[in-house]
Scaffold this active site. Structure first.
Site, PDB file in Angstrom:
ATOM      1  N   CYS A   2     -27.789  47.747  29.009  1.00  0.00           N
ATOM      2  CA  CYS A   2     -27.351  49.038  28.468  1.00  0.00           C
ATOM      3  C   CYS A   2     -26.278  49.628  29.366  1.00  0.00           C
ATOM      4  CB  CYS A   2     -28.545  49.984  28.420  1.00  0.00           C
ATOM      5  SG  CYS A   2     -29.955  49.257  27.583  1.00  0.00           S
ATOM      6  N   ARG A  27     -21.421  46.999  26.593  1.00  0.00           N
ATOM      7  CA  ARG A  27     -22.689  46.623  27.220  1.00  0.00           C
ATOM      8  C   ARG A  27     -23.849  46.801  26.256  1.00  0.00           C
ATOM      9  NH1 ARG A  27     -23.271  45.988  32.621  1.00  0.00           N
ATOM     10  NH2 ARG A  27     -25.421  46.675  32.508  1.00  0.00           N
ATOM     11  N   TRP A  74     -28.818  48.787  24.404  1.00  0.00           N
ATOM     12  CA  TRP A  74     -28.954  47.446  23.814  1.00  0.00           C
ATOM     13  C   TRP A  74     -30.454  47.209  23.783  1.00  0.00           C
ATOM     14  CZ3 TRP A  74     -25.895  43.715  21.691  1.00  0.00           C
ATOM     15  CH2 TRP A  74     -26.458  42.470  21.512  1.00  0.00           C
ATOM     16  N   ASN A 100     -31.721  51.054  32.355  1.00  0.00           N
ATOM     17  CA  ASN A 100     -31.234  49.744  31.916  1.00  0.00           C
ATOM     18  C   ASN A 100     -32.156  48.724  32.565  1.00  0.00           C
ATOM     19  OD1 ASN A 100     -29.797  47.498  31.093  1.00  0.00           O
ATOM     20  ND2 ASN A 100     -28.335  47.631  32.783  1.00  0.00           N
ATOM     21  N   GLY A 101     -32.726  47.811  31.773  1.00  0.00           N
ATOM     22  CA  GLY A 101     -33.606  46.786  32.335  1.00  0.00           C
ATOM     23  C   GLY A 101     -34.903  46.720  31.548  1.00  0.00           C
ATOM     24  N   GLU A 482     -23.641  20.166  21.803  1.00  0.00           N
ATOM     25  CA  GLU A 482     -23.243  21.529  22.211  1.00  0.00           C
ATOM     26  C   GLU A 482     -22.014  21.477  23.108  1.00  0.00           C
ATOM     27  OE1 GLU A 482     -23.653  24.335  21.260  1.00  0.00           O
ATOM     28  OE2 GLU A 482     -22.992  25.603  22.920  1.00  0.00           O
ATOM     29  N   LYS A 486     -18.381  23.344  22.323  1.00  0.00           N
ATOM     30  CA  LYS A 486     -17.744  24.257  23.279  1.00  0.00           C
ATOM     31  C   LYS A 486     -16.287  23.850  23.507  1.00  0.00           C
ATOM     32  CE  LYS A 486     -19.811  27.182  23.408  1.00  0.00           C
ATOM     33  NZ  LYS A 486     -20.799  27.023  22.412  1.00  0.00           N
ATOM     34  N   GLU A 489     -14.092  24.394  20.282  1.00  0.00           N
ATOM     35  CA  GLU A 489     -13.832  25.746  19.746  1.00  0.00           C
ATOM     36  C   GLU A 489     -12.987  26.598  20.678  1.00  0.00           C
ATOM     37  OE1 GLU A 489     -17.131  28.399  19.154  1.00  0.00           O
ATOM     38  OE2 GLU A 489     -18.329  27.427  20.685  1.00  0.00           O
ATOM     39  N   HIS A 505     -21.849   1.117  16.149  1.00  0.00           N
ATOM     40  CA  HIS A 505     -21.800   1.106  14.679  1.00  0.00           C
ATOM     41  C   HIS A 505     -20.508   1.715  14.154  1.00  0.00           C
ATOM     42  CE1 HIS A 505     -25.890  -0.341  14.592  1.00  0.00           C
ATOM     43  NE2 HIS A 505     -26.219   0.604  15.443  1.00  0.00           N
ATOM     44  N   LYS A 604     -17.066  36.073  16.055  1.00  0.00           N
ATOM     45  CA  LYS A 604     -18.303  36.059  16.854  1.00  0.00           C
ATOM     46  C   LYS A 604     -19.518  35.973  15.947  1.00  0.00           C
ATOM     47  CE  LYS A 604     -20.998  36.018  20.271  1.00  0.00           C
ATOM     48  NZ  LYS A 604     -21.136  34.699  20.944  1.00  0.00           N
TER      49      LYS A 604
HETATM   50  C1  AGP Z   1     -20.963  29.035  19.132  1.00  0.00           C
HETATM   51  O1  AGP Z   1     -20.202  28.897  20.314  1.00  0.00           O
HETATM   52  C2  AGP Z   1     -20.142  29.507  17.968  1.00  0.00           C
HETATM   53  N1  AGP Z   1     -19.495  30.732  18.258  1.00  0.00           N
HETATM   54  C3  AGP Z   1     -20.882  29.488  16.646  1.00  0.00           C
HETATM   55  O2  AGP Z   1     -21.178  28.139  16.375  1.00  0.00           O
HETATM   56  C4  AGP Z   1     -22.216  30.270  16.572  1.00  0.00           C
HETATM   57  O3  AGP Z   1     -23.174  29.637  17.362  1.00  0.00           O
HETATM   58  C5  AGP Z   1     -22.700  30.259  15.114  1.00  0.00           C
HETATM   59  O4  AGP Z   1     -21.745  30.959  14.333  1.00  0.00           O
HETATM   60  C6  AGP Z   1     -24.076  30.900  14.920  1.00  0.00           C
HETATM   61  O5  AGP Z   1     -24.026  32.242  15.277  1.00  0.00           O
HETATM   62  P1  AGP Z   1     -25.426  33.030  15.422  1.00  0.00           P
HETATM   63  O6  AGP Z   1     -26.164  32.394  16.546  1.00  0.00           O
HETATM   64  O7  AGP Z   1     -25.035  34.454  15.693  1.00  0.00           O
HETATM   65  O8  AGP Z   1     -26.163  32.873  14.122  1.00  0.00           O
END
Ligand code: AGP
Length: 609
Positions: A2, A27, A74, A100-101, A482, A486, A489, A505, A604
Site C-alpha cells: 500500500c 503501489r 492494495w 502497509n503489510g 515460461e 519471457k 514478449e 521428432h 498487462k
Molecule cells: C506474462 O508475462 C504475460 N504478460 C501474460 O502471458 C499473462 O501471464 C497472461 O495474460 C495472463 O494474465 P493473468 O495472470 O492476469 O490472467
C-alpha cells in the site's frame, strides 16, 4: 503493497496527502483515505476505488488541519470497500492509524479485543492496531505505541496520529518501507520516496524495529529498545520516475527483485508455527470433499498457464489425483467434460483475464467446484469463484509477469501440500520436510539474484540471435516454457521451449552451429535423459547454456556456460530456475533497446478475446 503518507507542519496537510497518494497510486489502488487533525476532532474521509473517488468526496470540504496521514490500499485482508479503506480508528476516534503489510496474529488479538467490548467496523487486520492502542494508552503516546508493537507479529509500516497529541506523528517500520522527509518547519512521511521528492530530498530511511517521532521542527528515531538512534541523512539523487521504481531502471527488474519478499508474504500466515502443516483458512475442504472430486482442471493463460503446469506436477505427485491443465481460450470452447465431481482451479494475476473468467463461469454453469488463485483482492475472478486464495505479491506493474508467477508456484505447492494433508496421501514427516525446504525458498531466490553478471554477459553475447531454444524435461520443461515466453514478449527474439525428449521428432532440424540453447537440467528423475539431449544439441554445434542445481560439476563438462541455482527438492527448484531466465530475458531486452515494461502489442491484463 500500500501507499502511506503523512504531514506535519504549517501548511494544510491534505494538500500534501493527496499529492503524495497520487504519486504512490502505483503501489496499490483499490481504495484510499485521509485523516487530518483539526484540533477539536480528527477529520477522516475514505473511499473505495481509485484515488479520484476520494478526491471527489473531498470536493469543497478539504480539512484545514496541518497534521495528517493518508493511505492508498492494495487489499490483502478484507475486500476493497469504504469501511476497509484506511485510516482506521479505535472505538472513540482518539487514535488513527494507516498500515502497509500483514499483521499475522490479528485474528486472536481481534477476538480478545471484541471479548473486552471493542467494536470493529472493518474486516482488516489493521484496525486491531488502533484498538490495541486504545487498550494500553495511559498518557504516554510513544510508550503505548511501543507496547502495541510488542503485541503484533508480521510485517508492517505504520503511522499513528492521536487526538491527544496533535503535535506529533509516530511511525514504526518492520519489513515494509517507510521514509521521513526532512523539511524546514515541516516534515513528511511516506512508504516510498516518490511521494516526498518534490518537497525535500533529505530523508531518514527507517530500518526494521525503528520508531520515528515526527514533529514539525524535529524528528527523533528510536531503536527497538527505545534508545535514540543517531540517524544519518540519506540525500535522494533519483529523479521522480526512477524513485517510483525504487531506484531500479524498470518495474520489471524491481519486481524480479521483489520476489523473495513476495514469496515470503504469500507464505506468511499459511505455515503452522510448528512447521508441521499448511493452513489455508480460505478453504474448509475435508477428506470427503476431496474423495468426491474425480477430476481437476487447472485453467489459465500465459504465465499463469505455465504456473498451472507446475501445479499439475505438485497435485499429482503429492495428492495422487488426475490433473488436466488447459489454456482458457481453448478450454472454454472445447465443451469440456465437467460435472459436480470436477474441481476447476483458475489462476490469474489480474483476476480479470477475459478468457480465464469466461472459463470459470462456464465451469460453474456445468456444476464444477471452483477455486480462483489471484493476486487482486476483489477482482472479477475473486468474486466469481466459490473459493479464492490470494497471492500476496503486491501490484505487478510490468507487462511481463515475474513475481506473480513465483507466488503462484508457491501457492500451488502449498495448496497441494494442504490437499495431501487432508487426504493423508503423504506422511506427516514428509510434510514437515517439504515445509522446511519451502521456508528456505525466499533466501534461495535472494541468493540466485545475487550474481547477475554472468547473465548480463550471456544477454550481451547472444541477445542479437533471432532464434533461441529452451529445453528441459518434467518440471524443467514447464519452466522452459515460461523462460521462452519471457524472452519472446520483451526482447522480441523468437524463442521456443521444447520437451527435450521431443527434439529428435523434428525440432532438431533447426539446431545448427551457433544456435543458443538454454538447457534446464535439475530434475534428478530424468537427469541422464536430459544429459543425452544436451549432447545431441552439442553434437550439432549449438551453444548450450545450462541451468543446473549447485555443484553439478558433471553437467558442466558438456556445457558452454552454466548457471547454478541453490539445491532444494526437485519439486521446488522451478522457483529458483525461473529467476535466471527472467533476468536473461530482461537483459536481452535491454541489449536490444526494447521497452521492457511496456512491450509492443501487449497489455498487462487482457480483458478482450
Ligand atoms: C506474462 O508475462 C504475460 N504478460 C501474460 O502471458 C499473462 O501471464 C497472461 O495474460 C495472463 O494474465 P493473468 O495472470 O492476469 O490472467
Amino acid at each position: 503493497m500500500c501507499g502511506i503518507v503523512g504531514y506535519i507542519g504549517g501548511k494544510r496537510a491534505v494538500d500534501f496527502l493527496l499529492d503524495g497518494l497520487t504519486k504512490l497510486e502505483y503501489r496499490g489502488y483499490d481504495s484510499a483515505g485521509i485523516a487530518a487533525n483539526c484540533g477539536e476532532n480528527i477529520f477522516i474521509e475514505k473511499s473505495v476505488g481509485r484515488l479520484d473517488s476520494l478526491k471527489e468526496k473531498l470536493k469543497n470540504r478539504l480539512p484545514a488541519g496541518t497534521v495528517g496521514i493518508g493511505h492508498t490500499r492494495w487489499a490483502t485482508h478484507g475486500r476493497p470497500s469504504d469501511l476497509n479503506a484506511h485510516p482506521h480508528t479505535d472505538c472513540h476516534g482518539n487514535f488513527v492509524v494507516v498500515h502497509n503489510g500483514i499483521i499475522e496474529n490479528y485474528m486472536p488479538l481481534k477476538e480478545e479485543l471484541i471479548a473486552r467490548g471493542h467494536k470493529f467496523i472493518s474486516e482488516t487486520d489493521t484496525e486491531v492496531v488502533a484498538h490495541l492502542l486504545e487498550e494500553v494508552y495511559t498518557g504516554d503516546f510513544v510508550g503505548a505505541v511501543r507496547e502495541v508493537l510488542n503485541k503484533i507479529e508480521g510485517s508492517y509500516s505504520l503511522v499513528f496520529m492521536s487526538k491527544m497529541h496533535p503535535d506529533v506523528l509516530l511511525c514504526a517500520k518492520q519489513e515494509n518501507p517507510l521514509v521521513v522527509g526532512l523539511g524546514k518547519g515541516e516534515n513528511f512521511i511516506a512508504s516510498d520516496i516518490p511521494a516526498i521528492i518534490a518537497h525535500t530530498r533529505d530523508t531518514f530511511i527507517l530500518n526494521d524495529g525503528e520508531i520515528a517521532i515526527v514533529k514539525k521542527d524535529s524528528v527523533q528515531i528510536l531503536n527497538r529498545q527505545g534508545g535514540l538512534v543517531d540517524k544519518k541523512i540519506f540525500h535522494v539523487s533519483w529523479n521522480a520516475e526512477a524513485a517510483e521504481k525504487g531506484g531500479y531502471e524498470h518495474f520489471m527488474l524491481k519486481e524480479i527483485n521483489e520476489q523473495p519478499k513476495a514469496v515470503r508474504d504469500t507464505m506468511s500466515k499459511r505455515i503452522a508455527k510448528d512447521g508441521a502443516s499448511i493452513i489455508l483458512d480460505e478453504l474448509n475442504w475435508d477428506k470427503n470433499f476431496l474423495n468426491s472430486i474425480n477430476k481437476i482442471y487447472i485453467v489459465a493463460c500465459g504465465t499463469a498457464y505455465h504456473a498451472g503446469l507446475v501445479g499439475k506436477f505438485y497435485i499429482e505427485k503429492l495428492v495422487r489425483k488426475l490433473v488436466e491443465v488447459d489454456l482458457a481460450s481453448e478450454y472454454r470452447y472445447r465443451d469440456p467434460i465437467v460435472d459436480d465431481k470436477t474441481l476447476v482451479i483458475v489462476i490469474s494475476q489480474s483476476g480479470e483475464t477475459l478468457d480465464t473468467l469466461a472459463a470459470l463461469k462456464e465451469s460453474k454453469r456445468l456444476g464444477a467446484k471452483t477455486l480462483a488463485i489471484t493476486n487482486v483482492v476483489g477482482s472479477s475472478m475473486a468474486r466469481e469463484a466459490e473459493n479464492v486464495i490470494h497471492t500476496w505479491a503486491g501490484p505487478e506493474i510490468a507487462v511481463a509477469s515475474t513475481k506473480a508467477y513465483t507466488t503462484q508456484l508457491i501457492l500451488m505447492f502449498m495448496l497441494a501440500l494442504y490437499m495431501a494433508q487432508v487426504a493423508e496421501t503423504i506422511s506427516g514427516d514428509e510434510i514437515k520436510r517439504l515445509i522446511s525446504l519451502l521456508k528456505k525458498i525466499p533466501a534461495q531466490i535472494s541468493e540466485t539474484l545475487s550474481d547477475v553478471e554472468p547473465i548480463k554477459t550471456f544477454a550481451r553475447q547472444y541477445g542479437f540471435n533471432e532464434d533461441v531454444f529452451y529445453i528441459g524435461r518434467s518440471l524443467d520443461y514447464c519452466v522452459a516454457l515460461e523462460g521462452a515466453l519471457k524472452l519472446k514478449e520483451i526482447s522480441y527474439i523468437h524463442a521456443e521451449a521444447y520437451a527435450s525428449g521431443e527434439l529428435k521428432h523434428g525440432t532438431l532440424a533447426l539446431i545448427v552451429e551457433g544456435v543458443p540453447v538454454i538447457a534446464l537440467a535439475t530434475q534428478k528423475s530424468v537427469y541422464d535423459k536430459t544429459l543425452s539431449n544436451i549432447k545431441e544439441v552439442k553434437a550439432r554445434d549449438a551453444i548450450v547454456i545450462g541451468i543446473a542445481a549447485a555443484n553439478d560439476i558433471e553437467l558442466e563438462k558438456y556445457l558452454d556456460h552454466v548457471i547454478f541455482v541453490p539445491e532444494t527438492d526437485e519439486l521446488l527448484i522451478p522457483l529458483l530456475t525461473v529467476v535466471p531466465l527472467q533476468l536473461l530475458a530482461y537483459y536481452a531486452a535491454i541489449t536490444r533497446g526494447c521497452d521492457v515494461d511496456k512491450p509492443r502489442n501487449l497489455a498487462k491484463s487482457v480483458t478482450v478475446e
